[in-house]
Design an enzyme around this catalytic site. Sequence first.
Site, short mmCIF file in Angstrom:
data_model
loop_
_atom_site.label_atom_id
_atom_site.label_comp_id
_atom_site.label_asym_id
_atom_site.label_seq_id
_atom_site.Cartn_x
_atom_site.Cartn_y
_atom_site.Cartn_z
N SER A 179 -10.17 5.56 -5.01
CA SER A 179 -11.10 6.67 -5.20
C SER A 179 -10.62 7.69 -6.23
CB SER A 179 -11.36 7.35 -3.86
OG SER A 179 -10.14 7.77 -3.27
N LYS A 209 1.38 10.11 5.42
CA LYS A 209 1.42 8.72 5.86
C LYS A 209 2.71 8.00 5.41
CE LYS A 209 -3.58 8.22 6.40
NZ LYS A 209 -4.74 7.30 6.30
N GLU A 223 7.43 -6.75 1.34
CA GLU A 223 6.19 -6.65 2.13
C GLU A 223 5.27 -7.85 1.88
OE1 GLU A 223 5.12 -4.80 4.45
OE2 GLU A 223 6.07 -2.84 4.36
N ARG A 249 -10.80 9.99 1.46
CA ARG A 249 -10.67 10.69 2.75
C ARG A 249 -11.77 11.74 2.90
NH1 ARG A 249 -4.03 11.14 2.66
NH2 ARG A 249 -3.63 8.89 2.67
N TYR A 267 -15.09 0.99 -7.16
CA TYR A 267 -16.35 1.72 -7.00
C TYR A 267 -17.19 1.61 -8.27
CZ TYR A 267 -13.55 3.45 -3.17
OH TYR A 267 -12.75 3.51 -2.06
N LYS A 299 -2.16 -1.49 -3.83
CA LYS A 299 -3.04 -0.31 -3.78
C LYS A 299 -2.20 0.96 -3.85
CE LYS A 299 -6.09 2.03 -0.61
NZ LYS A 299 -6.68 2.03 0.68
N LYS A 353 0.86 -1.18 0.00
CA LYS A 353 0.00 0.00 0.00
C LYS A 353 0.89 1.23 0.00
CE LYS A 353 -3.62 2.47 2.40
NZ LYS A 353 -4.68 2.41 3.41
#
Length: 334
Positions: A285, A228, A244, A216, A324, A259, A206
């Site tokens: 998004s 982040k 990872e 968000r 979505y 992602k 990610k």
Amino acid sequence: MSSENPISNSSLIQRPRRLRTNPALRSMVQETQLTVDDLIYPMFVMEGENQKVEISSMPGCYRYTLDLLLAEIKQVKELGINAIALFPLIPEAKKDDIGKESYNPDGLVQTTVKAIKQAVPEILVITDVALDPFSIHGHDGIVNDKGVILNDPTVEVLVKMAISQAEAGTDIVAPSDMMDGRVGAIRQALDAAGYFHVAILAYSAKYASSYYGPFRDALDSAPKFGDKKTYQMDAANAREALKEVALDIAEGADIVMVKPALAYMDIIYQIKSTTNLPVAAYNVSGEYAMIKAAAQQGWIDEKKVILETLTSMKRAGADLILTYFAKEVALMLH
Ligand code: PBG
């Protein structure tokens, strides 16, 4: 008579265009098929009754109160979609600095999962494991007084959250927080509590991405300070994604995820070639918003661009796609 004289080019033995002559031939040799079975629909839930609020940066996506969410999920299931990923909008008054509301057995997520399992038991429910919607500062972990995101104390809360989601009846828990060691800790705790059947969809690679902006907005969860980058990955790194993924698999992940998807197709491809686990991609998004915005301007053919984009994600190696667009795609594929 054809205007192209094959004699004049008789040295040309391979003519790839032969297999593109008509739709029947093209579909016979099509290498990648996008199906409704591949799709997971992310959905937003909020407190209250009989309300549905459109997210301005995600036209066509809504935050629903539970009653309307259940009605919507019935339709989603009727369209043939197998799974939803659930994200909660937590009221400011219930947020604190360690995200305690995230493991409240009567919290919004837990109540919603129970209700979905009653009303539409066949749909698979995937619940998000991360602190950002529950914490006053919008970070995915616990923050100390110097603004540092603390790893191991966060993992303790994530474990409680995952267990409370399992108790509520979730099918899959999806840690999206990027703390080290959380997959292993969650697997151990789930097994110790007897939830052997609850699977882990790990957000393994990610990235710290600007493509999450509209999400968000949807959850009112943007970080109140900083970014982040101390836990999500650097967009410039690929080998680190493989590290990872290897760690998450060793710790017990059942599905690994990349992602965002669109700007990270090479990562999807590399991960697919290094693991036998199903690989998921999150069509996030910002990717959704870009297509919607261009379509609203009349600049692109929305339906065709959606299908091309999601097919490309499958071609890159994604077995599952969180998107979505799931409902729209289901309608197009029917
Ligand atoms: C947070 C979380 C995010 C998304 C899913 N879970 C945002 C973030 O990490 O800041 C983004 C999804 C999207 O943009 O569609 N744990």
